[in-house]
Scaffold this motif. Structure first.
Motif, PDB file in Angstrom:
ATOM      1  N   MET A   1      31.567  27.409  42.357  1.00 26.27           N
ATOM      2  CA  MET A   1      31.807  28.281  43.502  1.00 26.27           C
ATOM      3  C   MET A   1      33.298  28.349  43.776  1.00 26.27           C
ATOM      4  N   GLY A   2      33.768  29.510  44.132  1.00 27.66           N
ATOM      5  CA  GLY A   2      35.175  29.711  44.389  1.00 27.66           C
ATOM      6  C   GLY A   2      35.599  29.280  45.784  1.00 27.66           C
ATOM      7  N   LYS A   3      36.889  29.027  45.909  1.00 29.82           N
ATOM      8  CA  LYS A   3      37.496  28.680  47.196  1.00 29.82           C
ATOM      9  C   LYS A   3      38.541  29.723  47.530  1.00 29.82           C
ATOM     10  N   ILE A   4      38.484  30.278  48.731  1.00 24.14           N
ATOM     11  CA  ILE A   4      39.498  31.218  49.197  1.00 24.14           C
ATOM     12  C   ILE A   4      40.638  30.405  49.797  1.00 24.14           C
ATOM     13  N   ILE A   5      41.834  30.591  49.239  1.00 22.34           N
ATOM     14  CA  ILE A   5      43.004  29.826  49.665  1.00 22.34           C
ATOM     15  C   ILE A   5      44.119  30.785  50.053  1.00 22.34           C
ATOM     16  N   ILE A   6      44.512  30.754  51.311  1.00 23.07           N
ATOM     17  CA  ILE A   6      45.692  31.504  51.737  1.00 23.07           C
ATOM     18  C   ILE A   6      46.895  30.669  51.365  1.00 23.07           C
ATOM     19  N   SER A   7      47.812  31.244  50.609  1.00 27.22           N
ATOM     20  CA  SER A   7      49.019  30.542  50.180  1.00 27.22           C
ATOM     21  C   SER A   7      50.214  31.430  50.493  1.00 27.22           C
ATOM     22  N   THR A   8      51.105  30.925  51.349  1.00 27.44           N
ATOM     23  CA  THR A   8      52.180  31.796  51.811  1.00 27.44           C
ATOM     24  C   THR A   8      53.439  31.028  52.174  1.00 27.44           C
ATOM     25  N   ASN A   9      54.526  31.751  52.233  1.00 21.91           N
ATOM     26  CA  ASN A   9      55.774  31.256  52.795  1.00 21.91           C
ATOM     27  C   ASN A   9      55.799  31.654  54.262  1.00 21.91           C
ATOM     28  N   SER A  10      56.362  30.789  55.079  1.00 22.23           N
ATOM     29  CA  SER A  10      56.451  31.075  56.508  1.00 22.23           C
ATOM     30  C   SER A  10      57.751  30.542  57.058  1.00 22.23           C
ATOM     31  N   SER A  11      58.303  31.247  58.034  1.00 20.92           N
ATOM     32  CA  SER A  11      59.430  30.683  58.770  1.00 20.92           C
ATOM     33  C   SER A  11      58.894  29.513  59.595  1.00 20.92           C
ATOM     34  N   PHE A  12      59.760  28.691  60.105  1.00 17.21           N
ATOM     35  CA  PHE A  12      59.343  27.527  60.887  1.00 17.21           C
ATOM     36  C   PHE A  12      58.528  27.942  62.107  1.00 17.21           C
TER      37      PHE A  12
ATOM     38  N   LEU B   1      43.251  36.361  42.186  1.00 17.67           N
ATOM     39  CA  LEU B   1      44.037  36.712  43.367  1.00 17.67           C
ATOM     40  C   LEU B   1      43.243  37.691  44.217  1.00 17.67           C
ATOM     41  N   LEU B   2      43.389  37.571  45.523  1.00 19.74           N
ATOM     42  CA  LEU B   2      42.761  38.475  46.485  1.00 19.74           C
ATOM     43  C   LEU B   2      43.865  38.955  47.406  1.00 19.74           C
ATOM     44  N   MET B   3      43.999  40.270  47.563  1.00 25.55           N
ATOM     45  CA  MET B   3      45.085  40.793  48.397  1.00 25.55           C
ATOM     46  C   MET B   3      44.788  42.194  48.887  1.00 25.55           C
ATOM     47  N   GLY B   4      45.603  42.629  49.831  1.00 26.71           N
ATOM     48  CA  GLY B   4      45.522  43.983  50.336  1.00 26.71           C
ATOM     49  C   GLY B   4      46.324  44.932  49.470  1.00 26.71           C
ATOM     50  N   ARG B   5      46.214  46.223  49.758  1.00 29.23           N
ATOM     51  CA  ARG B   5      46.858  47.237  48.919  1.00 29.23           C
ATOM     52  C   ARG B   5      48.382  47.165  48.955  1.00 29.23           C
ATOM     53  N   THR B   6      48.962  46.830  50.114  1.00 30.70           N
ATOM     54  CA  THR B   6      50.424  46.751  50.208  1.00 30.70           C
ATOM     55  C   THR B   6      50.950  45.597  49.361  1.00 30.70           C
ATOM     56  N   SER B   7      50.279  44.461  49.424  1.00 34.99           N
ATOM     57  CA  SER B   7      50.691  43.315  48.604  1.00 34.99           C
ATOM     58  C   SER B   7      50.474  43.589  47.125  1.00 34.99           C
TER      59      SER B   7
ATOM     60  N   LEU C   1      32.348  37.306  45.775  1.00 37.83           N
ATOM     61  CA  LEU C   1      33.407  36.777  44.900  1.00 37.83           C
ATOM     62  C   LEU C   1      33.361  35.255  44.842  1.00 37.83           C
ATOM     63  N   LYS C   2      33.196  34.633  45.995  1.00 37.50           N
ATOM     64  CA  LYS C   2      33.159  33.172  46.046  1.00 37.50           C
ATOM     65  C   LYS C   2      32.008  32.609  45.218  1.00 37.50           C
ATOM     66  N   HIS C   3      30.905  33.346  45.097  1.00 35.40           N
ATOM     67  CA  HIS C   3      29.775  32.898  44.288  1.00 35.40           C
ATOM     68  C   HIS C   3      29.965  33.204  42.805  1.00 35.40           C
ATOM     69  N   GLU C   4      30.712  34.246  42.492  1.00 38.87           N
ATOM     70  CA  GLU C   4      30.887  34.668  41.104  1.00 38.87           C
ATOM     71  C   GLU C   4      32.036  33.973  40.390  1.00 38.87           C
ATOM     72  N   ILE C   5      33.055  33.557  41.136  1.00 35.54           N
ATOM     73  CA  ILE C   5      34.265  32.994  40.530  1.00 35.54           C
ATOM     74  C   ILE C   5      34.303  31.493  40.770  1.00 35.54           C
ATOM     75  N   ASP C   6      34.484  30.756  39.700  1.00 33.71           N
ATOM     76  CA  ASP C   6      34.691  29.316  39.818  1.00 33.71           C
ATOM     77  C   ASP C   6      36.174  29.056  39.978  1.00 33.71           C
ATOM     78  N   GLY C   7      36.557  28.247  40.928  1.00 34.75           N
ATOM     79  CA  GLY C   7      37.951  27.878  41.094  1.00 34.75           C
ATOM     80  C   GLY C   7      38.611  28.530  42.286  1.00 34.75           C
ATOM     81  N   GLU C   8      39.930  28.476  42.270  1.00 35.50           N
ATOM     82  CA  GLU C   8      40.723  28.937  43.403  1.00 35.50           C
ATOM     83  C   GLU C   8      40.969  30.440  43.351  1.00 35.50           C
ATOM     84  N   ILE C   9      40.731  31.085  44.487  1.00 30.05           N
ATOM     85  CA  ILE C   9      41.034  32.508  44.669  1.00 30.05           C
ATOM     86  C   ILE C   9      42.158  32.552  45.689  1.00 30.05           C
ATOM     87  N   LEU C  10      43.365  32.843  45.212  1.00 31.66           N
ATOM     88  CA  LEU C  10      44.548  32.796  46.062  1.00 31.66           C
ATOM     89  C   LEU C  10      44.763  34.104  46.801  1.00 31.66           C
ATOM     90  N   VAL C  11      45.136  34.000  48.060  1.00 30.55           N
ATOM     91  CA  VAL C  11      45.528  35.154  48.861  1.00 30.55           C
ATOM     92  C   VAL C  11      47.035  35.055  49.037  1.00 30.55           C
TER      93      VAL C  11
END
Length: 192
Positions: A1-12, A56-62, A115-125
């Motif tokens: 089963m997949g894991k949805i992971i938000i991965s981002t840079n952020s200001s403090f 990877l999972l993202m919106g159209r702008t990204s 997607l989480k059921h179909e993909i094994d591993g990390e799905i990065l946002v």
């Protein structure tokens, strides 16, 4: 089963908007103002993350933003990102900008759960802060990874928007990246 992971840079202070200054936001460009000597270690972190991911999972702008920066690159990081399956959430796109893209329609909860059921591993946002807000609100996120950069942007769209309820998190990893960046990883805590 997949894991949805938000991965981002952020200001403090939590701003994720326009880190490279290309969107015309008056406070944009904060990333390059502080990354300096820490860039090699920062890049090494994201290379390792990408090499361990399944999609990877993202919106159209990204999708358009990343495609414009990665399609012409080569090397381990670029090769992995360009080859990885990408799922683009959009109700207006007919084709994705980046390679290996599949458009996900408007039923976000159903499509991402599938997607989480179909993909094994990390799905990065990556990027996609509006999508991130929606995924958090619909309780689809399993983990949040934040690269906290030493800068106060002062204004702009923040990583976390208003939620309908409290979302408990559990700190699972911290690390200093270079001399001034902190990497924080939190697991979303679910009851039961």
């Amino acid at each position: 089963m997949g894991k949805i992971i938000i991965s981002t840079n952020s200001s403090f202070d939590g701003v994720v908007q326009d880190p490279d200054g290309t969107d015309g936001f008056p406070r944009g460009g904060w990333f390059d103002q502080v990354i300096a000597d820490d860039r090699p270690e920062w890049a090494q972190y994201f290379v390792k993350e990408a090499l361990g991911a399944s999609a990877l999972l993202m919106g159209r702008t990204s999708d358009a933003w990343f495609a414009s920066r990665w399609l012409d690159r080569t090397g381990d990081w670029a090769d992995k990102l360009n080859a990885m399956p990408k799922y683009i959430v959009s109700s207006t796109l007919e084709h994705t900008a980046w390679s290996n893209g599949t458009i996900i329609g408007s039923d976000l909860a159903t499509e991402v759960a599938k997607l989480k059921h179909e993909i094994d591993g990390e799905i990065l946002v990556y990027g996609s802060f509006q999508l991130g807000h929606a995924l958090i609100e619909q309780d689809l996120v399993d983990e949040i990874r934040v690269m906290l950069l030493p800068v106060l942007a002062g204004d702009g769209v923040r990583l976390f928007g208003t939620t309908a309820g409290i979302r408990p998190l559990r700190l699972t990893h911290t690390a200093t990246v270079g001399s001034g960046i902190v990497s924080l990883t939190y697991e979303v805590v679910r009851e039961g």
